[in-house]
Design a protein around this motif. Structure first.
Motif: not given
Ligand code: NAP
Ligand code: MG
Length: 401
Positions: A309, A311-312
């Motif tokens: 993940v 982007r997070h």
């Protein structure tokens, strides 16, 4: 309350980016307060893989063979961008690929079902577990662009020089050619992993190929499955009250759409690639999909099906709030702890794993969830929580059970 004791260590494979952050939160909040956690720790974070020339990945796979159960955090598979980002010495291979090759394993993916996140297929009441054969066929093919008229042949030359030769096609003009293969060894491993997992989870096993058209290639898969089933598993399946069911791939697809779920669907490599994306997206979210690698010798490696993940993580690094779903990673831990408990006869550990899963599901069903689920839920009155607060909410539910 006294902490649950473990006798054999779990192989713990730490990972990268946002999932590495979740990993620590899960351990601190949901595991360490309740379990005297015994793990043999391997840092598969990209930095340490690079530092050890990827030896740590190989070591972690060897440890998994030794102890029998591992739990893995998502890891970066390096590409060109990661080479510069992490100043890598080499473009290290995918850790999952390395581990899968070392364990000769098959990956089983199962959606986590909660009320309020309904599958698109309304009759799917129970999870469908997809088992994909991860070797050969079109993924290890040889292709030729045929420039013009000529004869294409399939030739096998044995060690002693004898040949088997078949004409594929007499080309009258340009065209294309493809050569694919598989091995009895790999198909056998796949079949055994599927039969073992069906017994382990007490679910029916479906297997499908296109053997009516591919009378030798696909038929060989069918024969190997049938042969192993009759020799080693038929009795055990009867005792367990489960069924092995073979059908044509197109018939299987039609039946899956009408089924209630609650079975394992074994697929050849390409069918598994395509069907796993269909099944997982129809069940709702990649963040709600668990994954376990099972070797034919009965070694298990649990993980989430999603990636790190990224982007997070970049938001997290900038100090911004994230709402990353930790459910599949929590279930990777509960799956591994349950299996460790079963193998070592520690009933309390098995019970704890059940309770942790129940608490996670109840938390979501009570309306507390991360943003990805809030966007697709049919529940009203939803509270969107950030990454840390969701895990804390699960802890609260856990303590109330
Ligand atoms: P990803 O990590 O699976 O995430 C893709 C997108 O899916 C996210 O940006 C997010 O969407 C959504 N998503 C996935 N998991 C989520 C979760 N737990 N909670 C909320 N949203 C979630 O795939 P990626 O960004 O393409 O890959 C990142 C890295 O993961 C790559 O370096 C890749 O090599 C690695 N990877 C590792 C594994 C593994 O170790 N098993 C598997 C796949 C990929 P939004 O951005 O829209 O919120
Ligand atoms: Mg795919």
């Amino acid at each position: 309350m006294e902490k649950i004791k473990m006798t054999t260590p779990l192989v713990e494979m730490d990972g990268d980016e946002m999932t590495r952050i979740l990993w620590k939160m899960i351990k601190d909040e949901l595991l360490l307060p309740y379990i005297d956690l015994k793990t043999e720790y391997y840092d598969l974070g990209l930095e340490y893989r690079n530092e050890t020339n990827d030896q740590v990945t190989i070591d972690s796979a060897e440890a998994t063979k030794k102890y029998g159960v591992a739990v893995k955090c998502a890891t970066i598979t390096p590409n060109a961008a990661r080479m510069t980002e992490y100043q890598l010495k080499e473009m290290w291979k995918s850790p999952n690929g390395t581990i899968r090759a070392a364990l000769d394993g098959t990956v089983f993916r199962t959606p986590i079902i909660v009320k309020g996140i309904e599958p698109c297929v309304k009759n799917w009441e129970k999870p469908i577990t997809l088992a994909r054969h991860a070797y050969g066929d079109v993924y290890k093919n040889t292709e030729i662009k045929v420039p013009g008229a000529g004869k294409a042949e399939l030739v096998f030359t044995a060690k002693d020089g004898t040949e088997i030769r078949e004409t594929i096609h007499q080309f009258r003009g340009a065209g294309i050619l493809q050569g694919i293969h598989n091995t009895d060894e790999s198909i056998t491993s796949f079949a055994k992993a599927c039969f073992n997992y069906a017994l382990d989870t007490k679910q029916d096993l479906w297997f499908a190929t296109k053997d009516t058209i591919s009378k030798k290639y696909d038929h060989h898969f069918k024969d190997i499955f049938q042969d192993i089933y009759e020799k080693e598993y038929e009795e055990k399946f009867k005792e367990a009250g489960i069924e092995y069911f073979y059908t044509l791939i197109d018939d299987a697809v039609a039946r899956v759409m009408k089924a209630k779920g609650g079975f394992i669907w074994a697929c050849k490599n390409y069918d598994g690639d395509v069907m796993s994306d269909m099944v997982s997206s129809a069940f709702g979210s990649l963040a709600m999909m668990t994954s376990v690698l099972v070797s034919p010798s009965g070694v298990y490696e649990y993980e989430a099906a999603h990636g790190t993940v990224q982007r997070h993580y970049y938001k997290h690094l900038k100090g911004e709030e994230t709402s990353t779903n930790s459910v599949a990673t929590i279930f990777a831990w509960s799956g591994a702890l349950r299996k460790r408990g079963e193998l070592d006869g520690i009933e309390e550990l098995v019970k704890f794993a059940d309770k942790l899963e129940k608490a996670t599901i109840q938390t979501i069903e009570s309306g507390k969830m991360t943003k990805d689920l809030a966007l697709i839920t049919s529940l009203k009155d939803v509270t969107v929580l950030n990454s840390g607060n969701f895990i804390k909410a699960v802890k609260e539910t856990l303590e109330s059970l």
